[in-house]
Design an enzyme around this catalytic site. Structure first.
Site, PDB file in Angstrom:
ATOM      1  CG  HIS A   3      -1.489  -1.301   1.550  1.00 41.39           C
ATOM      2  ND1 HIS A   3      -0.980  -2.142   2.517  1.00 41.39           N
ATOM      3  CD2 HIS A   3      -2.505  -1.972   0.963  1.00 41.39           C
ATOM      4  CE1 HIS A   3      -1.681  -3.257   2.535  1.00 41.39           C
ATOM      5  NE2 HIS A   3      -2.597  -3.196   1.603  1.00 41.39           N
ATOM      6  CG  ASP A  14     -22.137  16.158   8.931  1.00 42.10           C
ATOM      7  OD1 ASP A  14     -20.893  16.256   8.947  1.00 42.10           O
ATOM      8  OD2 ASP A  14     -22.724  15.069   9.094  1.00 42.10           O
ATOM      9  N   GLY A  62      -9.604  15.590  10.680  1.00 42.91           N
ATOM     10  CA  GLY A  62     -10.741  15.205   9.839  1.00 42.91           C
ATOM     11  C   GLY A  62     -11.991  15.972  10.188  1.00 42.91           C
TER      12      GLY A  62
HETATM   13  N1  HPA Z   1     -20.920  10.301  10.080  1.00 35.12           N
HETATM   14  C1  HPA Z   1     -19.739   9.721  10.006  1.00 35.12           C
HETATM   15  N2  HPA Z   1     -18.644  10.377   9.707  1.00 35.12           N
HETATM   16  C2  HPA Z   1     -18.743  11.686   9.457  1.00 35.12           C
HETATM   17  C3  HPA Z   1     -19.939  12.352   9.516  1.00 35.12           C
HETATM   18  C4  HPA Z   1     -21.089  11.621   9.842  1.00 35.12           C
HETATM   19  O1  HPA Z   1     -22.191  12.156   9.907  1.00 35.12           O
HETATM   20  N3  HPA Z   1     -19.722  13.652   9.215  1.00 35.12           N
HETATM   21  C5  HPA Z   1     -18.408  13.775   8.974  1.00 35.12           C
HETATM   22  N4  HPA Z   1     -17.801  12.589   9.133  1.00 35.12           N
END
Ligand code: HPA
Length: 236
Positions: free
Chosen positions: A4, A205, A89
């Site tokens: 990888h 989100d 992330g």
């Molecule tokens: N779920 C899983 N991973 C994520 C989400 C989510 O709603 N948003 C950003 N990463």
């Protein structure tokens, strides 16, 4: 070299940032590193090494989810002698206190992943961040005047969960802040191999309100998150 990764031994710095997205790894190298060179191109899961404030540092994309993350992390620890891994992330919000754009610093990562679930016999291992990295990241966020939440997150193997937020309800009732898909495997492998690990996320989100980050805020938030990750990983 591994199936990888076509980097040679010594190509990675001891400290590595871990975004999921390969193009984000490239952007981090181009935006923050000096003398960046690409060290891995296999499957376009890009890795780069350079310096930040004079200190050697690398960035390696992990792809999405714990199986993919575990491959890169295992090899960075076992083949490339990496000592410090900081995931940068995004996460979904599971707590009304956490607003879109807020930084979530993952002290622990609960999970449904078999990577942790079945590996400890009768016990449930508790994947946890390195405290020194955690404290450094919290300090860096505070110094920038950002709202950062330190606490537990969920690393789920399922993005499109058939029962949506209901699936997370019990964890939410236990104060879990957000959901992403990588940290638990990172923390478990770091513990297994005596390395330091941390996850810093931007909440993009909210699964409770449905609110989402807009494109401009996403870019600014990414910069803040990477700067926090670099400050923690390198102690700068
Ligand atoms: N779920 C899983 N991973 C994520 C989400 C989510 O709603 N948003 C950003 N990463």
């Amino acid at each position: 070299m591994t199936p990888h990764n076509n980097a040679r031994p010594g190509d990675y710095a001891e400290a590595v940032l871990l975004p999921g997205d390969p193009l984000r790894a490239k952007w981090i190298a181009e935006t923050f590193f000096e003398d960046a060179k690409c060290v891995n191109t296999v499957r376009n899961c890009l890795g780069f090494t350079g310096t930040f404030k004079g200190k050697p540092v690398s960035v390696q994309a992990t792809g999405m989810g714990q199986p993919s993350t575990a491959i890169y992390v295992h090899e960075l620890l076992n083949v490339y002698d990496v000592k410090t891994l900081v995931r940068v992330g995004t996460c979904g919000g599971l707590n009304t206190r956490v607003k879109v754009r807020d930084v979530v610093i993952a002290q622990t990562a609960s999970t449904d992943s078999t990577i942790v679930k079945d590996a400890f016999g009768p016990y449930n291992f508790a994947p946890a961040a390195d405290f020194g990295l955690l404290r450094a990241a919290a300090d860096a966020a505070e110094a920038k005047g950002l709202t950062a939440h330190v606490g537990g997150i969920l690393s789920s193997d399922i993005f499109y969960h058939p029962s949506g937020a209901e699936a997370y309800a019990r964890l939410m009732a236990h104060g879990v802040l957000g959901v992403e898909m990588e940290a638990a495997s990172l923390y478990t492998l770091a513990a297994r191999h005596g390395a330091r690990a941390l996850t810093v996320c931007t909440m993009t989100d909210c699964l409770i309100t449905g609110e989402e980050i807009d494109a401009d805020a996403r870019q600014t938030s990414l910069v803040d998150m990477v700067e926090i990750g670099l400050a923690a990983a390198l102690g700068v």
